[in-house]
Design a protein around this motif. Structure first.
Motif, PDB file in Angstrom:
ATOM      1  N   GLN A 243      -5.603   0.509  -4.141  1.00  0.00           N
ATOM      2  CA  GLN A 243      -4.193   0.949  -4.136  1.00  0.00           C
ATOM      3  C   GLN A 243      -3.883   1.820  -2.926  1.00  0.00           C
ATOM      4  O   GLN A 243      -2.804   1.720  -2.336  1.00  0.00           O
ATOM      5  CB  GLN A 243      -3.877   1.709  -5.420  1.00  0.00           C
ATOM      6  CG  GLN A 243      -3.798   0.790  -6.628  1.00  0.00           C
ATOM      7  CD  GLN A 243      -3.398   1.530  -7.879  1.00  0.00           C
ATOM      8  OE1 GLN A 243      -3.175   2.741  -7.840  1.00  0.00           O
ATOM      9  NE2 GLN A 243      -3.325   0.823  -8.983  1.00  0.00           N
ATOM     10  N   LEU A 244      -4.823   2.653  -2.570  1.00  0.00           N
ATOM     11  CA  LEU A 244      -4.607   3.524  -1.409  1.00  0.00           C
ATOM     12  C   LEU A 244      -4.428   2.685  -0.145  1.00  0.00           C
ATOM     13  O   LEU A 244      -3.520   2.932   0.662  1.00  0.00           O
ATOM     14  CB  LEU A 244      -5.791   4.475  -1.257  1.00  0.00           C
ATOM     15  CG  LEU A 244      -5.681   5.494  -0.127  1.00  0.00           C
ATOM     16  CD1 LEU A 244      -4.588   6.508  -0.433  1.00  0.00           C
ATOM     17  CD2 LEU A 244      -7.002   6.223   0.092  1.00  0.00           C
TER      18      LEU A 244
ATOM     19  N   VAL B 256      -3.518  -0.462   0.101  1.00  0.00           N
ATOM     20  CA  VAL B 256      -2.274  -1.248   0.064  1.00  0.00           C
ATOM     21  C   VAL B 256      -1.082  -0.345   0.363  1.00  0.00           C
ATOM     22  O   VAL B 256      -0.199  -0.688   1.159  1.00  0.00           O
ATOM     23  CB  VAL B 256      -2.118  -1.938  -1.313  1.00  0.00           C
ATOM     24  CG1 VAL B 256      -0.753  -2.591  -1.425  1.00  0.00           C
ATOM     25  CG2 VAL B 256      -3.205  -2.979  -1.501  1.00  0.00           C
ATOM     26  N   ALA B 257      -1.065   0.838  -0.257  1.00  0.00           N
ATOM     27  CA  ALA B 257       0.062   1.756  -0.045  1.00  0.00           C
ATOM     28  C   ALA B 257       0.102   2.250   1.398  1.00  0.00           C
ATOM     29  O   ALA B 257       1.173   2.503   1.949  1.00  0.00           O
ATOM     30  CB  ALA B 257      -0.035   2.939  -1.003  1.00  0.00           C
TER      31      ALA B 257
ATOM     32  N   LEU C 195       3.340   8.553  -0.136  1.00  0.00           N
ATOM     33  CA  LEU C 195       2.091   7.831  -0.397  1.00  0.00           C
ATOM     34  C   LEU C 195       1.756   7.886  -1.890  1.00  0.00           C
ATOM     35  O   LEU C 195       1.419   6.880  -2.515  1.00  0.00           O
ATOM     36  CB  LEU C 195       0.960   8.441   0.432  1.00  0.00           C
ATOM     37  CG  LEU C 195      -0.434   7.882   0.152  1.00  0.00           C
ATOM     38  CD1 LEU C 195      -0.517   6.425   0.580  1.00  0.00           C
ATOM     39  CD2 LEU C 195      -1.510   8.695   0.877  1.00  0.00           C
TER      40      LEU C 195
ATOM     41  N   MET D  56       4.125   5.816  -3.865  1.00  0.00           N
ATOM     42  CA  MET D  56       3.910   4.397  -3.574  1.00  0.00           C
ATOM     43  C   MET D  56       2.705   3.900  -4.363  1.00  0.00           C
ATOM     44  O   MET D  56       2.727   2.807  -4.939  1.00  0.00           O
ATOM     45  CB  MET D  56       3.689   4.215  -2.071  1.00  0.00           C
ATOM     46  CG  MET D  56       3.585   2.786  -1.628  1.00  0.00           C
ATOM     47  SD  MET D  56       5.083   1.870  -1.917  1.00  0.00           S
ATOM     48  CE  MET D  56       6.138   2.577  -0.678  1.00  0.00           C
ATOM     49  N   GLN D  57       1.643   4.701  -4.410  1.00  0.00           N
ATOM     50  CA  GLN D  57       0.474   4.314  -5.202  1.00  0.00           C
ATOM     51  C   GLN D  57       0.856   4.122  -6.664  1.00  0.00           C
ATOM     52  O   GLN D  57       0.425   3.171  -7.313  1.00  0.00           O
ATOM     53  CB  GLN D  57      -0.607   5.393  -5.103  1.00  0.00           C
ATOM     54  CG  GLN D  57      -1.335   5.413  -3.779  1.00  0.00           C
ATOM     55  CD  GLN D  57      -2.256   6.622  -3.685  1.00  0.00           C
ATOM     56  OE1 GLN D  57      -1.800   7.715  -3.397  1.00  0.00           O
ATOM     57  NE2 GLN D  57      -3.531   6.422  -3.934  1.00  0.00           N
TER      58      GLN D  57
ATOM     59  N   LEU E 249       3.043   0.944  -7.111  1.00  0.00           N
ATOM     60  CA  LEU E 249       2.227  -0.270  -7.032  1.00  0.00           C
ATOM     61  C   LEU E 249       1.401  -0.434  -8.301  1.00  0.00           C
ATOM     62  O   LEU E 249       1.245  -1.540  -8.822  1.00  0.00           O
ATOM     63  CB  LEU E 249       1.313  -0.206  -5.809  1.00  0.00           C
ATOM     64  CG  LEU E 249       2.006  -0.353  -4.458  1.00  0.00           C
ATOM     65  CD1 LEU E 249       1.006  -0.213  -3.320  1.00  0.00           C
ATOM     66  CD2 LEU E 249       2.710  -1.705  -4.353  1.00  0.00           C
ATOM     67  N   ASP E 250       0.896   0.668  -8.809  1.00  0.00           N
ATOM     68  CA  ASP E 250       0.105   0.578 -10.026  1.00  0.00           C
ATOM     69  C   ASP E 250       0.973   0.119 -11.203  1.00  0.00           C
ATOM     70  O   ASP E 250       0.580  -0.726 -11.994  1.00  0.00           O
ATOM     71  CB  ASP E 250      -0.505   1.939 -10.351  1.00  0.00           C
ATOM     72  CG  ASP E 250      -1.510   1.825 -11.480  1.00  0.00           C
ATOM     73  OD1 ASP E 250      -2.462   1.044 -11.332  1.00  0.00           O
ATOM     74  OD2 ASP E 250      -1.325   2.479 -12.517  1.00  0.00           O
TER      75      ASP E 250
ATOM     76  N   VAL F  43       2.589   0.901   4.279  1.00  0.00           N
ATOM     77  CA  VAL F  43       3.962   1.362   4.563  1.00  0.00           C
ATOM     78  C   VAL F  43       4.010   2.820   4.989  1.00  0.00           C
ATOM     79  O   VAL F  43       5.048   3.309   5.402  1.00  0.00           O
ATOM     80  CB  VAL F  43       4.904   1.200   3.352  1.00  0.00           C
ATOM     81  CG1 VAL F  43       5.271  -0.222   3.152  1.00  0.00           C
ATOM     82  CG2 VAL F  43       4.342   1.826   2.131  1.00  0.00           C
TER      83      VAL F  43
END
Lengths: 656, 348
Positions: free
Chosen positions: B32-33, B35-36, A642, A645-646, A649-650, B39
């Motif tokens: 962001q949390l 969206v992440a 997690l 992934m954050q 994405l950022d 998955v």
């Protein structure tokens, strides 16, 4: 024996007789010996030479022709079998064309053989391939008879793409002279040059004089011992190298080389002089190269017997000529390193040890690399991992960050683990097929290198290291300076261990099946008192006998399955509370086996192949099962996922 | 009066604004949390299925087990597909291959899709951040309102910048790599080849920085000058970036340096490693999220810094205060997304 041609006699006289330098001697009766005098033209990228071949027919059949390898013709054009076998995977670099032409070929009595020379393609019938030539002899050569052939040749070196060639003033000259094939009782074994394959030749003595411009002074390395250096007219310098009992000769020259020297000494082993021809940008890495070479000399020597030659030359190819790196020739190997080479990644150590290992598996045990590549590459991968592990310990994988190698800092358990890439395509081919019969280059590498290494390591773990070493030593002693085949290795194993291991080789060497054992089920529940009807005093009663009545302990069930095609013997371990373990052997033949323990301690976990003996097991993640779930690892990796992934994405959004 | 603040001053002022409005970073963090999280559930389920009963779980708690991951990846190609190859390709001297994108599966493919969704949400968030930063007293409601008001235009800027960045990667980094393949081999030494790669990378980074600064500048001016028609705002944004390149680049470099520093600190402290005794799960997750939040505070600070660097007059000049209705008959020009309620902002 045919009479020696006068010109050849002069050449032989100029080159000196076949007397060995002090301390060196013929280690095996020669079959194909060469006296070569050559001249390098660095501007035209050519090597012109004169060669005196002394060939003895040591078979039981009469030879009515000679067959020669003309390897450099593989680079003649894209119609050659070599380029075709690349499958278009690589584009030729500019100026990558090379060739070799024979301008004269005559016997000692003056008979001109050149008019009869024709190109043949015994492997694929390609009429455009000119890597093998056949020359009919005016009269057959009987068994035991010796033939002298004088050959003039002109080699045009390609830009280095595969093994040999040039780049600027760097020259790596290999597969460069007309080389006679191997006559066997079944006829000539002289294969075309295929991109997937390597070489096969007979032992002999080499005496080679190399004429280079003076700017290469002191910067010429070659197979064997340098016995002479002298100035020659026209601002040139001559180097003469000699080596007995080898089956090839390669040399290199580069004015930029930094040449280093060291000596390997170990009690009970002969002294070996080490030379390193290092590129200037790799200055400071000489210690690492020498340490690796010494580790190889010591590690291989202890198992397979001492290295028998006086010298070992290590070559660091120039930038842009990496195609010449990671290759082996008798007493000379090419390594490969990077400007930034983290120590934990163990490169150049691994490649140096690997290429040195070929001094045994290829050099001394001169198997047919073309037909049975696993005997050199796979056996060597296995031994390399052993030597690397004992000399250096675990290594770490590297990540290339814009060309800079960065250690990931994650320890790989064992250098053998790099052979796990076999698992990415384990069923593409049967392991033991000739090089050119593998489906593609990837399958060749997975089988000849990786699967063989894992198979050998599995065999070692099944029979024990001592038995394995005994087998390897017997194989090495029996076949040193000869051409062993797979059957000879199997026979050596049988003889050394006094056991029949054919079943193992049938299931691994001669199979494309996979090995996969799994623990499918592991349960443990509190034992319950039996219920039902029980005999008591001659009557049926619902009360269980006193010894069974109290419900104590746990009933445990474990089911182990064979998910792969190939059965191998495995061990199964059940671990119970209180530290008790139950170990049992399973021949692994059936599709599954169930283990029951009634009223025992509580089962913690079950493991199949707990000692990781079966390195061929394609999926070790299913080799164990705990009864109680432990979610900690998954939860932590979820949290990590997690988090990253954050961040990913950022990163992907902040850019725009 | 012209104010010529230095890049550090602009950045620090931006950081101050970000700290004064933490809900902006909080909004970004939440986006962001969420969206992440899309998955994370399938990933979590897969990991639990694979690890919970595995004897490897013990050692996997503290440190990654290379062999386990390698096997997992191989035996479950549907989970990631070619995602690792794509990541490695992005870090390679040759660049990523199109075939690696085609080879994405499962979580790997969804991640790429989520990145697109995140880019869209990012466009919304930027409108909210830049708009709210110009309010004397802003709130989460204002953030959302401002974000929605500018969403179409900002989405267009974001997509254009993304296309520009991808084109730069394709034509500058990958393209030069291909064109120079043979020449690189002809160089004298490996350090020279590495220097050439570094030059290609530097060129790419400069172009990416230029694209980013241009798009951020356009966004900032778009918010700061609602009095101008859209085309004028767009060109005024470009002109603003071109007139203050040093200052803007300085702000960007400060932002990049501080973010890199935060990552280095994270990797150095490595709170993810060390087993459960060092950081139990809940404190670990909290630490991770605090780190993300800190990073986002810096990010909001960067956007505020850019806005500061482009603004001559002290802010706030622009406030979403309903103005008096225009006099009947006066034809004050309005723009499509900026109704007449908006008063002109500060001059640039």
């Amino acid at each position: 024996m045919l009479r020696v041609h006068a010109g050849i006699a002069l050449l032989a006289l100029a080159g000196g007789a076949w007397t060995s330098p002090a301390g060196a001697a013929e280690l095996t009766p020669p079959i194909a010996s060469y006296q070569i005098s050559c001249r390098l033209d660095p501007d035209r990228k050519t090597v012109e030479g004169t060669e005196l071949l002394t060939w003895t027919n040591r078979t039981r059949v009469t030879a009515d022709s000679l067959q020669f390898h003309l390897y450099l013709n593989a680079f003649r054009n894209t119609l050659s079998s070599f380029w075709r076998s690349t499958g278009g995977a690589r584009d030729p670099l500019p100026e990558s064309w090379g060739s070799i032409e024979i301008t004269r070929m005559s016997l000692a009595d003056g008979t001109d053989l050149l008019p009869g020379l024709r190109y043949i393609a015994p492997d694929d019938g390609n009429p455009h391939d000119r890597t093998v030539a056949e020359v009919p002899l005016p009269r057959p050569v009987a068994p035991g008879e010796t033939l002298h052939v004088a050959i003039d040749f002109r080699s045009r070196l390609p830009r280095v793409s595969n093994r040999s060639g040039y780049k600027g003033d760097f020259f790596f000259v290999a597969q460069w002279f007309p080389k006679v094939g191997v006559l066997e009782d079944s006829g000539w074994n002289c294969h075309q040059y295929d991109a997937r394959t390597e070489f096969f030749s007979d032992f002999g003595n080499y005496d080679v004089t190399i004429d280079v411009p003076a700017n290469f002074r002191g910067k010429v390395g070659a197979t064997g011992v340098r016995v002479e250096e002298r100035d020659a007219p026209g601002g040139r310098v001559l180097y003469r190298f000699r080596q007995e009992s080898v089956h090839d000769f390669a040399w290199t020259a580069d004015p930029d080389y930094r040449v280093h020297r060291d000596v390997f000494r170990e009690p009970g082993a002969p002294e070996v002089e080490l030379f390193l021809f290092l590129q200037p940008e790799h200055a400071g890495q000489e210690v690492r190269h020498f340490r690796a070479a010494k580790a190889g000399l010591s590690g291989y020597g202890r198992v397979l017997g001492p290295y028998p030659y006086r010298t070992l030359t290590l070559v660091d190819p120039a930038w842009g000529a990496r195609g010449a790196g990671g290759m082996e020739y008798p007493t000379l190997i090419t390594c490969g390193t990077s400007w930034i080479a983290p120590g934990s990644v163990q490169s150049p150590e691994s490649v140096t040890i690997h290429e040195f290992g070929h001094q045994y598996f290829y050099g001394l045990l001169a198997s047919n690399e073309f037909e049975e590549p696993w005997l050199d590459e796979g056996f060597n991968n296995y031994m390399q991992a052993r030597v690397l592990a004992s000399a250096y310990g675990p290594n770490t994988p590297a990540l290339s960050v814009f060309g800079y190698r960065v250690s990931l800092g994650i320890p790989i358990h064992h250098p053998l683990d790099s052979n796990r890439r076999y698992f990415t395509g384990p069923t593409a081919d049967v392991m033991a097929v000739p090089s050119f019969r593998y489906r593609d280059r990837a399958s060749f590498a997975l089988n000849a290198y990786n699967k063989t290494a894992l198979t050998m390591a599995t065999l070692e773990r099944l029979m024990g290291t001592r038995q394995m070493d005994r087998s390897l030593r017997l194989y090495a002693d029996r076949w040193r300076f000869r051409h062993p085949k797979t059957g000879d290795w199997i026979q050596a194993v049988q003889d050394a261990t006094k056991q029949d291991w054919r079943w193992f080789f049938d299931r691994t060497f001669f199979s494309s099946g996979i090995v996969d054992y799994a623990v499918a089920e592991a349960k443990s529940a509190k034992a319950r008192a039996p219920r039902g009807l029980f005999e008591s005093g001659g009557k049926l009663t619902e009360r269980p006998p006193p010894d069974l009545a109290p419900a104590s302990g746990y009933d445990s069930v474990v089911t182990v399955t064979r998910q792969g095609d190939v059965p191998l013997p495995v061990e199964v371990v059940l671990r119970f509370e209180g530290g008790r373990t139950h170990r049992s052997a399973w021949d692994g033949e059936a599709r599954w086996k169930r283990f029951r323990v009634d009223r025992g301690p509580r089962l913690i976990e079950a493991l199949v192949d707990p000692d990781e003996k079966i390195l061929l097991d394609v999926d070790r993640t299913n080799n164990g099962r705990r009864v109680e779930a432990d979610p900690r690892a998954a939860a932590r990796w979820t949290a990590r996922s997690l988090f990253w992934m954050q961040n990913i994405l950022d990163f992907l959004t902040v850019a725009w | 009066m012209s104010r010529r603040a230095s890049a550090p001053a602009c950045f620090l002022r931006g950081l101050g604004l970000s700290l004064a409005r933490p809900y902006l970073a909080l909004s970004l963090w939440l986006i962001q949390l969420l969206v992440a999280s899309v998955v994370i559930l399938p990933m979590s389920n897969t990991l639990h299925e694979q690890l919970d009963h595995s004897p490897a779980a013990d050692r996997m708690v503290a440190t990654p087990d290379f062999g386990w991951w390698e096997t997992f990846r191989r035996t479950h190609p549907d989970v990631l597909g070619s995602f690792p190859e794509l990541a490695a390709g992005l870090l390679s001297a040759e660049g990523a291959k199109r075939s690696d994108i085609q080879g994405l599966r499962g979580v790997g493919a969804v991640t790429l899709s989520l990145a697109m969704l995140a880019a869209v949400l990012h466009a919304f968030a930027l409108g909210g951040i830049l708009g709210a930063l110009r309010e004397p007293s802003a709130s989460l409601v204002i953030f959302c309102r401002e974000g929605m008001r500018r969403f179409p235009a900002f989405l267009a800027f974001t997509l254009a910048a993304a296309a520009g960045a991808l084109a730069a990667y394709r034509w500058i980094y990958v393209g030069t790599g291909k064109a120079l393949t043979a020449r690189v081999q002809e160089l004298d030494s490996e350090p020279q080849a590495m220097a050439l790669t570094a030059a290609r990378l530097l060129l790419l980074l400069l172009v990416l920085a230029a694209i980013k600064l241009l798009s951020d500048s356009v966004r900032a001016i778009w918010v700061a000058r609602p009095d101008l028609p859209p085309v004028s705002r767009f060109f005024a944004g470009l002109a603003a970036a071109l007139s203050r390149p040093g200052r803007l680049l300085g702000v960007l470099l400060l932002y990049a340096s501080i973010t890199a520093g935060l990552y280095l600190l994270w990797l150095f402290l490595d709170p993810s490693a060390g087993g459960e005794a060092r950081f139990a799960l809940v404190p670990l997750i909290l630490t991770q999220q605090v780190f993300v939040f800190l990073r986002l505070l810096v990010k909001v600070g960067y956007y505020a810094g850019v806005s500061e660097a482009l603004t001559r007059m002290p802010s706030p000049e622009y406030s979403y205060v309903p103005a008096a209705p225009p006099a009947r008959g006066s034809a004050a020009p309005g723009t499509a997304d900026e109704p007449l309620l908006d008063r002109p902002a500060g001059r640039i």
